[in-house]
Design an enzyme around this catalytic site. Structure first.
Site, short mmCIF file in Angstrom:
data_model
loop_
_atom_site.label_atom_id
_atom_site.label_comp_id
_atom_site.label_asym_id
_atom_site.label_seq_id
_atom_site.Cartn_x
_atom_site.Cartn_y
_atom_site.Cartn_z
N ASP A 1 0.85 -1.18 0.00
CA ASP A 1 0.00 0.00 0.00
C ASP A 1 0.89 1.24 0.00
O ASP A 1 1.84 1.32 0.77
CB ASP A 1 -0.92 -0.01 1.24
CG ASP A 1 -2.33 0.40 0.91
OD1 ASP A 1 -2.49 1.52 0.38
OD2 ASP A 1 -3.25 -0.37 1.20
N ASP B 1 -12.51 -1.06 3.10
CA ASP B 1 -13.37 0.11 3.27
C ASP B 1 -14.83 -0.19 2.94
O ASP B 1 -15.66 0.72 2.94
CB ASP B 1 -12.92 1.24 2.34
CG ASP B 1 -11.56 1.81 2.71
OD1 ASP B 1 -11.17 1.72 3.89
OD2 ASP B 1 -10.88 2.34 1.81
C1 NOJ Z 1 -8.42 5.13 1.63
C2 NOJ Z 1 -8.11 3.94 2.47
O1 NOJ Z 1 -8.49 2.78 1.79
C3 NOJ Z 1 -8.82 4.14 3.77
O2 NOJ Z 1 -8.83 2.98 4.56
C4 NOJ Z 1 -8.16 5.29 4.48
O3 NOJ Z 1 -8.87 5.60 5.65
C5 NOJ Z 1 -8.13 6.54 3.60
N1 NOJ Z 1 -7.81 6.28 2.23
C6 NOJ Z 1 -7.10 7.48 4.12
O4 NOJ Z 1 -5.82 6.95 3.91
#
Ligand code: NOJ
Length: 551
Positions: free
Chosen positions: A98, A328
């Protein structure tokens, strides 16, 4: 010449904190992933994307990085990651890390220095602006986690920008040193064997320095796709991705199908793929004052239209990243399907629809055994987004009730995907022998890997078959796409076609037994895959029945 191995690949996302705990401290770790590699090899996936494992105060579970080159001790150490990369490579699996470079943690050395004064080397590493004459923030931009995107720093006497939590200050990509440091960090990981990057909110890295207000206060409407975004991404491509042949998939919340190619057309030399959000909004009431916490019934016709547009718009001009779940997103069968009476059929039906499309499918940990949402109380949740939004909408603005917010959280909150992986029916689902960092979904006594593998309704085994098809059948990689029955509210069906053959992919994404409009032809066709016991096509489609036939 850049390789495009990812076009034939199926990629598996690991949320390390919740995957497998090897040292009984209650938190998943890198050694735990090494232990479970055989499980992943057996599934048949080609690459692993690890959510962030770098040093971090874990305000946003690692999406707040304090040191890009150091592994957080909760996950192990750098040597463990090198060992994981070696073990994975040994088994033919690639490793995707990531890349979180829209922002850092406020504990990162760069920010610690930056906040000290207006005239040190790091001063312009972040986005600082003076207060308005009345002391209020420079504009009305919102944070995705609730409230203003600006926080006042007492020491520097200025506001800094953060699209997420106040502990996640946004980097200033206008500063060439920021960009160079980031590229250097990427080269460091390339040297350790990393094969590619999932790029967190990459479309936010360029800001409009005129800082125009958003139409509505504390929303995030116009904070994406800034004026220099393409330039920065192209530069990053030329500095690292192209010369070191690293694969990239960028998170692009605001992308629409018709202009997505501007990020992924190989001729433009930017990214290989992007994660779109468009199809994930088919159950959202747009423009509501309570943001993403006001839902409507899932709109299947819209889902088909959106996914089909992406298939057509990127044809020969880019490549799709296909997903329904990630860290998410809630569990798709709980959100858009049926996770009780038809759990097996529903999980395999959504999987069939996704894996039949052109693009690279991403599987999120637990999706391959049909894990479900956890209906927790507010106090059980951990996620900063959920808690921040609860505080903002329920407590401060009082525009939504506790009950309504909770109901939406049960459907769509990110924490639904973050409960620990369910390996067995034993205590803590076999995830840890310690005290788990986050509550387990109580469904684990029934839904777990061990049970799934024993069952003659194994979702994992169905995924194995789908993945094998992706590897062996070029029609899935190269065939054209044609949506069938676009306005049908229950069936998702489409054709894939290449020079040799034609496949029909059919899924009844409803709980009803309905007439099969393709029965006449499909009953004569060869069944490639089906989620029905008898593997036959009949006059009726059963609830969540899915199949692929050579039509
Ligand atoms: C997207 C990520 O997938 C999420 O988990 C995160 O909170 C935000 N970006 C901020 O990095």
């Amino acid at each position: 010449m850049r390789s495009d191995w990812w076009k034939e690949a199926v990629i598996y996302q690991i949320y390390p904190k919740s995957f497998y705990d090897s040292n009984d401290d209650g938190i998943g770790d890198l050694k735990g992933i090494i232990e479970k590699l055989p499980y992943l090899v057996d599934l048949g996936v080609d690459a692993l994307w690890l959510s962030p494992v770098y040093l971090s105060p874990q305000i946003d579970n690692g999406y707040d990085i304090a040191d890009y080159r150091k592994i957080d001790p909760i996950f192990g150490d750098n040597e463990d990651l090198y060992a994981l990369i070696a073990a994975a490579h040994d088994k033919g699996l690639k490793i995707i890390m990531d890349f979180v470079a829209n922002h850092t943690s406020d504990q990162h050395l760069w920010f610690q220095e930056s906040r000290k004064s207006k005239d040190n080397f790091f001063s312009d590493f972040y986005i600082w602006q003076d207060a308005k004459p009345d002391g209020s923030p420079p504009n009305n931009w919102g944070s995705s986690f609730g409230g203003s995107a600006w926080t006042f720093d007492e020491r520097r006497k200025q506001y800094y920008l953060h699209y997420y939590a106040k502990e996640q200050p946004d980097l200033n990509w206008e500063n060439p040193f920021v960009r160079e440091y980031i590229y250097d960090m990427m080269r460091f990981w390339k040297a350790k064997g990393v094969d590619g990057w999932r790029m967190d909110v990459i479309t936010s890295i360029s800001k409009d320095w005129q800082f125009p207000d958003n139409p509505r206060s504390n929303t995030t409407e116009n904070q994406q796709n800034g004026p220099r975004m393409h330039e920065f991404i192209h530069e990053l491509n030329q500095a690292v991705l192209a010369p070191f042949d690293m694969m990239s998939v960028g998170e692009s919340p605001a992308a629409k199908a018709h202009d997505a190619y501007t990020l992924v057309d190989p001729k433009r030399e930017e990214l290989d793929m992007i994660f779109t959000f468009e199809h994930m909004h088919i159950d959202r009431k747009k423009g509501d004052v309570n943001g993403r916490w006001v839902l409507k019934k899932r709109d299947l016709v819209a889902l088909k239209e959106i996914l089909s547009n992406w298939q057509h718009e990127l044809k020969d001009k880019g490549w799709n990243a296909l997903y329904f779940e990630n860290h998410d997103r809630a569990r798709v069968i709980s959100r858009w399907g049926n996770d009780t009476n038809h759990r097996y059929e529903c999980a395999t039906a959504f999987a069939t629809v996704l894996h039949g499309l052109q693009g690279t499918p991403f599987i999120y940990q637990g999706e391959e055994i049909g894990m479900t949402n956890a209906d927790f109380e507010i106090t059980d949740y951990e996620d900063i987004e959920l808690l921040g939004n609860y505080d903002y909408y329920v407590k401060q603005q009082q525009t939504i009730s506790h009950e309504d917010f909770l109901q939406a959280a049960h459907k769509v909150s990110r924490d639904n995907a973050r409960t620990p992986m369910q390996w067995t029916a034993e205590k803590n689902a076999g995830f840890t022998k310690g005290v788990p960092w986050f509550k387990l979904n109580p469904a684990y006594s029934k839904i777990n890997v061990a049970n799934d593998l024993k069952s003659d309704h194994s979702i994992y085994r169905y995924y194995q078959k789908l993945i094998a098809l992706r590897h062996n059948e070029t029609i899935l990689k190269e065939g054209t796409y044609e949506l069938l029955l676009p306005t049908d509210e229950q069936i998702f069906a489409y054709l894939r076609k290449d020079n040799q053959k034609q496949w029909r992919i059919v899924a009844n994404l409803s709980e009803n037994t309905i007439e099969n409009p393709f029965a006449a032809s499909d009953q004569k066709a060869q069944v490639i895959l089906s989620n029905q016991k008898n593997q036959l096509v009949s006059d009726y489609l059963q609830p969540y029945e899915a199949y692929i036939v050579e039509a």
